[in-house]
Design an enzyme around this catalytic site. Structure first.
Site, mmCIF file in Angstrom:
data_model
loop_
_atom_site.group_PDB
_atom_site.id
_atom_site.type_symbol
_atom_site.label_atom_id
_atom_site.label_comp_id
_atom_site.label_asym_id
_atom_site.label_seq_id
_atom_site.Cartn_x
_atom_site.Cartn_y
_atom_site.Cartn_z
ATOM 1 N N HIS A 81 10.752 -77.455 7.423
ATOM 2 C CA HIS A 81 11.561 -76.794 5.971
ATOM 3 C C HIS A 81 10.322 -75.806 5.960
ATOM 4 O O HIS A 81 10.629 -74.619 4.837
ATOM 5 C CB HIS A 81 11.845 -77.926 5.434
ATOM 6 N N GLU A 84 10.295 -72.384 6.555
ATOM 7 C CA GLU A 84 11.696 -71.748 6.699
ATOM 8 C C GLU A 84 10.981 -70.402 4.988
ATOM 9 O O GLU A 84 12.214 -69.006 5.323
ATOM 10 C CB GLU A 84 12.945 -72.724 5.892
ATOM 11 N N HIS A 85 10.710 -70.860 4.446
ATOM 12 C CA HIS A 85 9.983 -70.481 3.175
ATOM 13 C C HIS A 85 8.654 -69.250 3.973
ATOM 14 O O HIS A 85 8.799 -68.317 3.628
ATOM 15 C CB HIS A 85 9.447 -70.593 2.388
ATOM 16 N N GLU A 161 10.145 -78.195 -4.631
ATOM 17 C CA GLU A 161 11.738 -78.701 -4.611
ATOM 18 C C GLU A 161 12.270 -79.743 -4.329
ATOM 19 O O GLU A 161 12.808 -80.367 -4.423
ATOM 20 C CB GLU A 161 11.391 -77.704 -2.880
#
Length: 264
Positions: A81, A84-85, A161
């Site tokens: 994840h 992804e950023h 997040e």
């Protein structure tokens, strides 16, 4: 190397989301009502081209077969994840501002998401920008570069997040349920990762480089181009910009979950 391939049903979902216009009547025994061309380059990159007949619009989907299921090392959950950023942090050839300027000029719409099993990057744009988009995407998948300061900033954003999601009691219930239902399989943690691992992520700069080197490789990646395109257009461009991408050697053994002995 035995690399798991994404089911074509994933492509069908992407296409339906791309355009809600009426489609031709489906051909029996076919998942899609379109002629699909598929090729695997010598470096292992899988390429799928789907001419849809929708005028001018093109959707580029780039799924990478790394999700939370690949995070088997203790203390290292959440990196699928995280990338992804980080994949939007730029390269030497196209720093973040230059990369974004190209997308803005093209009027492209872009985003990404991570799942348990893969991370997908998707861009929608006009057909005249096909070569440009394939070129800049090939560059970032092969040459991603980021300083330690950017890494730490983004890792703290990942923690924010996680905390935001955990404020939702349903999300918190989902985390606890997963951790209780699985004992050894990495599905035990959610795509976000274990909280203790995310909190330690700012200290994992060197590991982040290792993660990218392992998983962002052609044998784990598929380039799907759908829309107002032809296979004759797409395949030479993908070979031009993606054909020199070197395959890796890393493979992971996913721990098998033992049969359930009773209710959790």
């Amino acid at each position: 190397m035995n690399v798991h391939r994404l089911p074509l049903a994933f492509l069908a979902t992407s296409l339906l989301a791309m355009n809600a216009n009426p489609q031709p009547a489906p051909v029996p025994n076919r998942i899609l009502p379109f002629d699909v061309s598929e090729r695997t380059l010598p470096n292992g990159l899988r390429v799928i081209v789907v001419p849809t007949g929708f005028p001018n619009i093109v959707s580029l989907q780039i799924p990478v077969q790394t999700g939370s299921r690949n995070e088997v090392e203790p203390g290292k959950s959440g990196f699928a994840h995280f990338f992804e950023h980080m994949m939007f942090r730029g390269t030497k050839a196209y720093p973040p501002e230059a990369y974004q300027a190209i997308l803005t000029k093209a009027g492209a719409r872009q985003n990404a998401y991570t799942t348990d099993d893969y991370t997908n990057y998707h861009t929608t744009f006009a057909k005249e920008d096909l070569e440009t988009i394939l070129r800049i995407e090939a560059d970032r998948f092969q040459n991603l570069e980021y300083p330690v300061e950017a890494f730490k900033t983004q890792s703290r954003a990942a923690l924010g997040e996680h905390n935001k999601n955990s404020a939702n009691p349903i999300q918190k219930l989902f985390e606890v349920q997963r951790e209780s239902a699985f004992k050894v399989h990495p599905y035990r943690h959610t795509t976000m990762g274990f909280l203790k691992d995310i909190e330690d992520m700012p200290n994992q700069f060197e590991y982040s480089k290792l993660f990218f080197d392992r998983w962002y490789r052609p044998e784990y990646t598929t380039v799907i181009v759908a829309g107002d395109v032809t296979a004759a257009q797409v395949f030479p461009l993908v070979e031009k910009y993606w054909g020199g991408w070197k395959p890796g050697t890393y493979a992971v053994e996913i721990p098998a979950e033992p049969p359930a002995a009773g209710p959790v």
